[in-house]
Write a protein that holds these residues in place. Structure first.
Motif, PDB file in Angstrom:
ATOM      1  N   SER A  17     106.876  49.809 -43.945  1.00 21.21           N
ATOM      2  CA  SER A  17     105.945  50.805 -43.405  1.00 21.21           C
ATOM      3  C   SER A  17     107.157  51.894 -42.714  1.00 21.21           C
ATOM      4  N   SER A  19     109.577  53.558 -41.823  1.00 18.45           N
ATOM      5  CA  SER A  19     110.596  55.618 -42.024  1.00 18.45           C
ATOM      6  C   SER A  19     110.974  56.175 -42.916  1.00 18.45           C
ATOM      7  N   ASP A  21     113.288  58.426 -42.080  1.00 12.08           N
ATOM      8  CA  ASP A  21     114.388  59.152 -41.688  1.00 12.08           C
ATOM      9  C   ASP A  21     114.397  57.851 -40.540  1.00 12.08           C
ATOM     10  N   HIS A  22     114.142  57.093 -40.386  1.00 11.49           N
ATOM     11  CA  HIS A  22     113.935  56.040 -39.384  1.00 11.49           C
ATOM     12  C   HIS A  22     115.647  55.724 -39.045  1.00 11.49           C
ATOM     13  N   TYR A  25     116.607  52.354 -42.089  1.00 12.10           N
ATOM     14  CA  TYR A  25     115.831  52.440 -43.715  1.00 12.10           C
ATOM     15  C   TYR A  25     117.241  52.108 -44.188  1.00 12.10           C
ATOM     16  N   SER A 117     108.440  49.117 -36.269  1.00 14.23           N
ATOM     17  CA  SER A 117     107.629  49.928 -37.509  1.00 14.23           C
ATOM     18  C   SER A 117     106.361  48.340 -37.045  1.00 14.23           C
TER      19      SER A 117
END
Ligand code: 16C
Length: 254
Positions: A17, A19, A21-22, A25, A117
């Motif tokens: 979960s 993103s 863009d995190h 990630y 997240s």
């Protein structure tokens, strides 16, 4: 003989979960992939250069002795088989922050630094002091993920990774900061019951736990190795007993 198709309740495939863009990630995905790749070569590794330091049958602990500039970095690996719980349940409780202090015996305290997240958060663990070394702490993200099956017949698998990171709200000012890369990988094996109704008696979970820990500075190798040999099996027994108690009278979380 082809195994009878089991009536396991279907659950949605869980991707992360976090993103895309995190900022974490890519790192999270890369570290998870590396663990899965390592797991696939596991048997070979265990044969080649892992030394078994604890063998209790259902629980085995292995290490590879490794030192860098006098700092012991011994990678640890443990395999443990438990009955009556699924890999999802074992991973859930290893990851869950709210119950961590109920099974963690080596921590003085633990706090959440930031939730990234639903499946990933950063925490700060303060580890109990081991004489004669200075007290340590750690700052790491914890991520839990369901693994995609390579085929329908394969076991259902889950993974939790605890991986060191830096965070502005968690500067290494008070204690010696350890760094680590820890993974708990669980496979659920279901023995098909004749009536098709799965109970906890039909479930076995195979746990593979790996820990690469850098104590972050001088630590007497002989003391550290003695502590590891005692604490890793103790952790696995205590933790799996905890999960057993938590899940005993609950619906099975597949
Ligand atoms: O994986 C575990 N727990 C996770 C959630 O908290 C997380 C933590 C991993 C950290 C594990 C390594 C800590 C090493 C500390 C090195 C201290 C150096 C001191 C110098 C000694 C001469 O992933 C379960 C972790 C199970 C840990 C087993 C080994 C830990 C030894 C820690 C020493 C504290 C002993 C306290 C005795 C009551």
């Amino acid at each position: 003989e082809k195994k009878k198709k089991l009536d396991v309740p279907s659950k949605p495939e869980l991707a992360t979960s976090l993103s895309p863009d995190h900022p974490f990630y890519n790192e999270v995905n890369e570290v998870v992939s590396n663990h899965l790749r390592r797991l696939l070569t596991e048997d070979q590794e265990l044969k080649d250069d892992w030394q078994c330091i604890v063998d209790q049958g259902d629980l085995k602990v292995f290490k590879r002795e490794l030192e860098e500039n006098g700092v012991p970095l011994d990678p640890m690996k443990a395999v443990c088989t438990v009955k009556g719980m699924t890999g999802h349940e074992v991973c859930h409780y290893f990851w869950a922050f709210d119950t961590r202090m109920e099974w963690e015996a080596t921590l003085e305290s633990s706090r959440v630094v930031e939730w990234l997240s639903d499946d990933t958060f950063i925490s700060n663990n303060i580890i109990k002091r081991v004489w004669p070394a200075s007290q340590r702490d750690a700052c790491f993200w914890s991520h839990m993920r369901h693994m995609n099956k390579s085929n329908d017949e394969g076991p259902d698998s889950w993974i939790v990774v605890n991986y060191s990171c830096e965070h502005d709200d968690c500067p290494p000012t008070k204690y010696v900061r350890i760094t680590m890369n820890v993974a708990l990988i669980c496979e659920t094996i279901i023995e098909p019951p004749s009536n098709g109704n799965i109970t906890r008696d039909d479930i076995t979970c195979k746990i593979t736990y790996t820990a690469d820990v850098n104590p972050g500075g001088w630590a007497p190798a002989s003391v550290l190795r003695a502590v590891y040999k005692r604490e890793y099996p103790k952790f696995l027994r205590r933790f799996t007993t905890f999960v057993e108690e938590k899940t005993r009278n609950k619906d099975i979380m597949f």
